[in-house]
Every structure is written in structure tokens, then in C-alpha cells.
Scaffold this motif. Structure first.
Motif, PDB file in Angstrom:
ATOM      1  N   TRP A   1      35.564  56.636  53.587  1.00 12.63           N
ATOM      2  CA  TRP A   1      36.928  57.073  53.901  1.00 12.63           C
ATOM      3  C   TRP A   1      37.906  55.907  53.915  1.00 12.63           C
ATOM      4  CZ3 TRP A   1      32.693  57.502  57.075  1.00 12.63           C
ATOM      5  CH2 TRP A   1      32.589  56.574  58.110  1.00 12.63           C
ATOM      6  N   GLN A   2      37.433  54.700  53.636  1.00  8.45           N
ATOM      7  CA  GLN A   2      38.294  53.528  53.742  1.00  8.45           C
ATOM      8  C   GLN A   2      39.148  53.271  52.498  1.00  8.45           C
ATOM      9  OE1 GLN A   2      35.548  50.420  54.951  1.00  8.45           O
ATOM     10  NE2 GLN A   2      36.095  50.796  57.081  1.00  8.45           N
ATOM     11  N   THR A   3      38.977  54.047  51.476  1.00 10.84           N
ATOM     12  CA  THR A   3      39.743  53.889  50.241  1.00 10.84           C
ATOM     13  C   THR A   3      40.158  55.258  49.739  1.00 10.84           C
ATOM     14  OG1 THR A   3      38.482  51.903  49.678  1.00 10.84           O
ATOM     15  CG2 THR A   3      39.642  52.984  47.875  1.00 10.84           C
TER      16      THR A   3
ATOM     17  N   SER B   1      42.202  57.604  50.833  1.00  8.85           N
ATOM     18  CA  SER B   1      42.092  58.711  51.782  1.00  8.85           C
ATOM     19  C   SER B   1      43.280  58.733  52.737  1.00  8.85           C
ATOM     20  CB  SER B   1      40.796  58.586  52.589  1.00  8.85           C
ATOM     21  OG  SER B   1      40.882  57.515  53.507  1.00  8.85           O
TER      22      SER B   1
ATOM     23  N   ASP C   1      42.777  59.272  55.833  1.00 13.64           N
ATOM     24  CA  ASP C   1      42.233  58.514  56.973  1.00 13.64           C
ATOM     25  C   ASP C   1      42.656  57.053  56.882  1.00 13.64           C
ATOM     26  OD1 ASP C   1      40.915  60.728  58.061  1.00 13.64           O
ATOM     27  OD2 ASP C   1      39.028  60.265  57.048  1.00 13.64           O
ATOM     28  N   GLU C   2      42.547  56.478  55.696  1.00 16.19           N
ATOM     29  CA  GLU C   2      42.943  55.090  55.475  1.00 16.19           C
ATOM     30  C   GLU C   2      44.452  54.948  55.692  1.00 16.19           C
ATOM     31  OE1 GLU C   2      43.145  51.827  51.830  1.00 16.19           O
ATOM     32  OE2 GLU C   2      43.146  53.972  51.415  1.00 16.19           O
TER      33      GLU C   2
ATOM     34  N   LEU D   1      38.721  53.280  61.398  1.00 18.96           N
ATOM     35  CA  LEU D   1      38.549  51.940  60.831  1.00 18.96           C
ATOM     36  C   LEU D   1      37.343  51.337  61.410  1.00 18.96           C
ATOM     37  CD1 LEU D   1      42.232  50.757  61.029  1.00 18.96           C
ATOM     38  CD2 LEU D   1      41.030  51.673  59.051  1.00 18.96           C
TER      39      LEU D   1
END
Length: 150
Positions: A137-139, A141, A143-144, A150
Motif C-alpha cells: 500500500w506504500q505506492t 495508493s 493510503d500512501e 506507514l
């Protein structure tokens, strides 16, 4: 780390989005009228559960799914839609990955004797695990973008 064309994090995002598209297709191809009005999906699952070799699966299905078949039809269909959208958009991604993993494991256990379905469910479960532990989810998204998880 840079790999061919994309970074490792970007490849994880590709897996996450692909898994979301898979869930969305599972939702799209369902005959919703048949599921909601006639209960065909749950009725079919009930017939599979009734013949299941594990008594715990038969009992669990009879206790949890069979009593409210219409409600369960709505839950299954809308869960697949929510998983697809959550993974494609990357919103509440860890929750969607764990939820999808659990749903695939339920499908695997129910269909343990039908190998035709096992490849899809196994691969979807594997992708869920890889994307979860790889923090997919860190790219690319929401969420990012929102600074979540994080």
C-alpha cells in the motif's frame, strides 16, 4: 531498489491492483439477481457444504451461512466489490488484503475437494500475503497519499 522498469514497491502495487481487479471481476460476473432474489450462490454453496468430507465445515456452514441465506448473499457479493475497490484504489489496503485472504481461505476450505477452483483461490491468497508483508500500500495508493499505515 530498482528492478526492470519498476521499483520493487511499484511491482507490489501492480500485484495489489491486479488482485483488486480479480476481486472486481469476481463481483462483476455474478448474476446479482439470481444471487439476491433466488439465492443461487448460497444454495450452490450449501449443496457443496452438505457433501463436504469435514463435519466441521458442514456444521459451520449450517450454523453461520444457512440460517440467513439472503443476508449472506449480500455479504459475499458486496465483500468482493469492497475488496476489489479497496485494493485497486489502495484504501484501507491492509484490511482489504487480510479480508481477501480470509475469504479465499474460506473458499479453499469449502471447495477442498474441487481442484478446479483451488488454483485461483491459492494464487489470490498468495498475492494477498505477498502484498501484505511487502506493504503493497506504500505506492500508488490512497493510503500512501493520506499517510495511512506507514
Amino acid at each position: 531498489m530498482q528492478t526492470i522498469w519498476l521499483s520493487g514497491a511499484e511491482w507490489l502495487a501492480v500485484l495489489r491492483i491486479g488482485l483488486g481487479l480479480w476481486w472486481l471481476e469476481s463481483w462483476r460476473h455474478k448474476d446479482k439477481k439470481a444471487w439476491f432474489e433466488r439465492g443461487t450462490g448460497i444454495a450452490w454453496a450449501a449443496s457443496v457444504a452438505a457433501e463436504h468430507r469435514w463435519m466441521s465445515v458442514r456444521r459451520g456452514f449450517d450454523a453461520v451461512v444457512k440460517p440467513p441465506p439472503r443476508a449472506m448473499a449480500y455479504i459475499v457479493v458486496h465483500a468482493e466489490l469492497a475488496l476489489g475497490l479497496g485494493l485497486i484504489l489502495g484504501i484501507l489496503t491492509p484490511v482489504a488484503l487480510i479480508g481477501g485472504l480470509l475469504l479465499n481461505l474460506l473458499y479453499l476450505v469449502l471447495m477442498i475437494h474441487d481442484w478446479a477452483e483451488q488454483g485461483q483461490n491459492s494464487m489470490m491468497a498468495l498475492i494477498s500475503l505477498v502484498a501484505f508483508f511487502g506493504m503493497g500500500w506504500q505506492t500508488w495508493s490512497l493510503d500512501e497519499a493520506l499517510g495511512l499505515f506507514l
